[in-house]
Design a protein around this motif. Structure first.
Motif, short mmCIF file in Angstrom:
data_model
loop_
_atom_site.label_atom_id
_atom_site.label_comp_id
_atom_site.label_asym_id
_atom_site.label_seq_id
_atom_site.Cartn_x
_atom_site.Cartn_y
_atom_site.Cartn_z
N PRO A 70 0.75 -1.37 0.11
CA PRO A 70 -0.07 0.00 0.04
C PRO A 70 0.91 1.18 0.19
CG PRO A 70 -0.77 -1.56 1.57
CD PRO A 70 0.44 -2.16 1.07
N ASP A 71 2.02 1.23 0.62
CA ASP A 71 2.84 2.52 0.80
C ASP A 71 4.31 2.09 0.45
OD1 ASP A 71 4.19 4.62 1.53
OD2 ASP A 71 3.26 5.13 3.36
N ARG A 72 4.74 2.33 -1.06
CA ARG A 72 6.02 1.88 -1.27
C ARG A 72 7.25 2.75 -0.57
NH1 ARG A 72 5.49 -1.43 -5.86
NH2 ARG A 72 3.56 -0.88 -7.02
N GLY A 73 6.85 3.75 -0.42
CA GLY A 73 7.86 4.50 0.74
C GLY A 73 7.85 3.84 2.07
N ARG A 74 7.09 3.60 2.67
CA ARG A 74 7.23 2.89 3.88
C ARG A 74 7.87 1.55 3.72
NH1 ARG A 74 4.28 2.71 8.75
NH2 ARG A 74 4.37 4.96 8.53
N ALA A 75 7.77 0.84 2.78
CA ALA A 75 8.33 -0.55 2.28
C ALA A 75 9.71 -0.01 2.22
CB ALA A 75 7.81 -1.08 1.26
N ILE A 76 10.16 0.95 1.70
CA ILE A 76 11.51 1.14 1.29
C ILE A 76 12.07 1.64 2.58
CG2 ILE A 76 13.12 2.97 0.27
CD1 ILE A 76 11.11 2.98 -2.21
N MET A 77 11.50 2.35 3.41
CA MET A 77 12.11 3.08 4.71
C MET A 77 12.20 1.75 5.67
SD MET A 77 10.88 3.26 8.12
CE MET A 77 9.19 3.71 8.13
N LEU A 78 11.40 0.90 5.84
CA LEU A 78 11.63 -0.33 6.66
C LEU A 78 12.79 -1.22 6.27
CD1 LEU A 78 7.97 -1.25 7.41
CD2 LEU A 78 9.61 -0.26 9.02
N LEU A 79 12.70 -1.28 4.81
CA LEU A 79 13.91 -2.12 4.23
C LEU A 79 15.26 -1.41 4.65
CD1 LEU A 79 12.18 -3.30 0.64
CD2 LEU A 79 13.09 -4.76 2.65
N THR A 80 15.25 -0.15 4.44
CA THR A 80 16.56 0.50 4.65
C THR A 80 16.95 0.42 6.17
OG1 THR A 80 15.96 2.26 2.99
CG2 THR A 80 17.57 2.83 4.75
N LYS A 81 16.00 0.44 7.23
CA LYS A 81 16.03 0.17 8.41
C LYS A 81 16.81 -1.13 8.79
CE LYS A 81 16.48 0.88 12.72
NZ LYS A 81 17.35 2.21 13.36
N LEU A 82 16.18 -2.11 8.26
CA LEU A 82 16.46 -3.69 8.22
C LEU A 82 17.96 -3.81 7.75
CD1 LEU A 82 15.65 -6.39 8.90
CD2 LEU A 82 14.95 -6.70 6.39
N LEU A 83 18.32 -3.13 6.73
CA LEU A 83 19.69 -3.30 6.26
C LEU A 83 20.78 -2.57 7.20
CD1 LEU A 83 18.80 -2.73 2.54
CD2 LEU A 83 20.00 -4.70 3.45
N GLU A 84 20.35 -1.52 7.93
CA GLU A 84 21.11 -0.79 8.89
C GLU A 84 21.53 -1.92 10.00
OE1 GLU A 84 19.25 2.64 10.27
OE2 GLU A 84 19.63 3.74 8.27
N LEU A 85 20.33 -2.80 10.50
CA LEU A 85 20.48 -3.70 11.48
C LEU A 85 21.55 -4.89 10.89
CD1 LEU A 85 16.75 -3.52 12.80
CD2 LEU A 85 18.89 -2.75 13.80
N LYS A 86 21.22 -5.23 9.65
CA LYS A 86 21.79 -6.55 8.93
C LYS A 86 22.12 -5.83 7.73
CE LYS A 86 21.59 -11.29 8.97
NZ LYS A 86 22.98 -11.63 9.53
N PRO A 87 23.29 -5.51 7.36
CA PRO A 87 23.43 -5.10 5.82
C PRO A 87 23.80 -6.12 4.89
CG PRO A 87 25.46 -4.69 7.71
CD PRO A 87 24.36 -5.24 8.36
N ASP A 88 23.96 -7.47 5.05
CA ASP A 88 24.41 -8.27 4.28
C ASP A 88 22.97 -9.24 3.81
OD1 ASP A 88 23.89 -9.79 6.53
OD2 ASP A 88 25.50 -11.11 6.50
N ILE A 89 21.95 -8.58 3.73
CA ILE A 89 20.66 -9.28 3.31
C ILE A 89 20.55 -8.98 1.97
CG2 ILE A 89 18.28 -9.88 3.80
CD1 ILE A 89 18.57 -8.12 6.46
N LYS A 90 21.10 -9.98 1.02
CA LYS A 90 20.68 -9.48 -0.50
C LYS A 90 19.48 -9.50 -1.00
CE LYS A 90 21.31 -14.49 -1.54
NZ LYS A 90 21.49 -15.15 -0.24
N GLU A 91 18.43 -10.18 -0.45
CA GLU A 91 17.04 -10.12 -0.70
C GLU A 91 16.48 -8.68 -0.39
OE1 GLU A 91 18.10 -14.69 0.45
OE2 GLU A 91 18.16 -12.73 1.21
N ALA A 92 16.86 -8.15 0.57
CA ALA A 92 16.43 -6.96 1.09
C ALA A 92 16.77 -5.86 0.29
CB ALA A 92 16.97 -6.55 2.35
N TYR A 93 18.16 -5.98 -0.52
CA TYR A 93 18.40 -4.83 -1.28
C TYR A 93 17.55 -5.01 -2.72
CZ TYR A 93 22.67 -3.17 1.04
OH TYR A 93 23.38 -2.46 1.99
#
Length: 217
Positions: A70-93
């Motif tokens: 529903p909110d692509r901006g929110r999805a991008i924001m949460l993925l960005t935060k997730l990558l800050e917590l664990k930066p080696d998640i290829k699927e998140a990128y």
């Protein structure tokens, strides 16, 4: 590259966990992160879920962000935060790149696919999507290079094959793993390898049945 087919690659096996903290499961915390109107609280909910169970939180966030949220901006924001917590998640990128591309941010999408490839050089899906986005930018030569690289990786067996081989080394008596590798070898036209894996799976299943029968007597 068909986006729907990539879902099999992105989403890990299993369901989002039911671990509870203060009455909320990991699934509920992740869902709340997507639905929470306050951005700070959304991040806090996801971070709390991550502290409980990293793997299930990663799965939940990627699943929630994939496709047409529903909110692509929110999805991008949460993925960005997730990558800050664990930066080696290829699927998140890869997932973040898809969402950026949906918003016509092809430069950002290309950058995310490149990050995914840096983490896993055999990530054929990332090469495939990067090819599409480079074509959108008018970089025909770069798109063709990525297409060729994706095809070459798939022909040899990409990261999925490497992951299966790792799991088989850890659990050499699991017939299901050999069956999965046989299926994947069929896709890359490794006929002899696929047949050998099916034979191994059949042998292990037979041994398991014989052992079970002996135990029941």
């Amino acid at each position: 590259m068909n986006i729907q087919s990539a879902l099999v690659v992105i989403v890990l096996a299993g369901t989002i966990g039911s671990c509870k903290v203060r009455g909320e499961t990991v699934k509920e915390l992740v869902a709340g992160a997507f639905n929470e109107t306050n951005q700070v609280q959304a991040i806090e909910r996801m971070a709390k879920a991550f502290r409980i169970d990293q793997d299930r939180t990663i799965e939940g966030v990627i699943w929630g962000a994939y496709g047409d949220p529903p909110d692509r901006g929110r999805a991008i924001m949460l993925l960005t935060k997730l990558l800050e917590l664990k930066p080696d998640i290829k699927e998140a990128y890869l997932t973040r790149g898809l969402q950026k591309a949906a918003l016509k941010d092809f430069d950002g999408a290309i950058a995310d696919m490149t990050e995914a490839i840096m983490i896993e050089p055999l990530y054929s899906d990332a090469y495939g999507f990067r090819s599409e986005f480079r074509r959108e930018k008018g970089d025909t030569e770069g798109a063709q290079r990525d297409e060729k690289q994706a095809a070459a990786i798939r022909k040899k067996g990409d990261w999925k094959m490497k992951e299966l081989e790792k799991r088989i080394a850890e659990s050499p008596d699991d017939p299901q793993l050999y069956s999965l590798r046989a299926h994947y070898r069929d896709r890359i036209e490794d006929v002899k390898g696929a047949e050998a894996d099916r034979q191994k799976a059949a042998e292990l299943l037979k041994a398991q049945r014989e052992k079970q029968t002996a135990t029941e007597k």
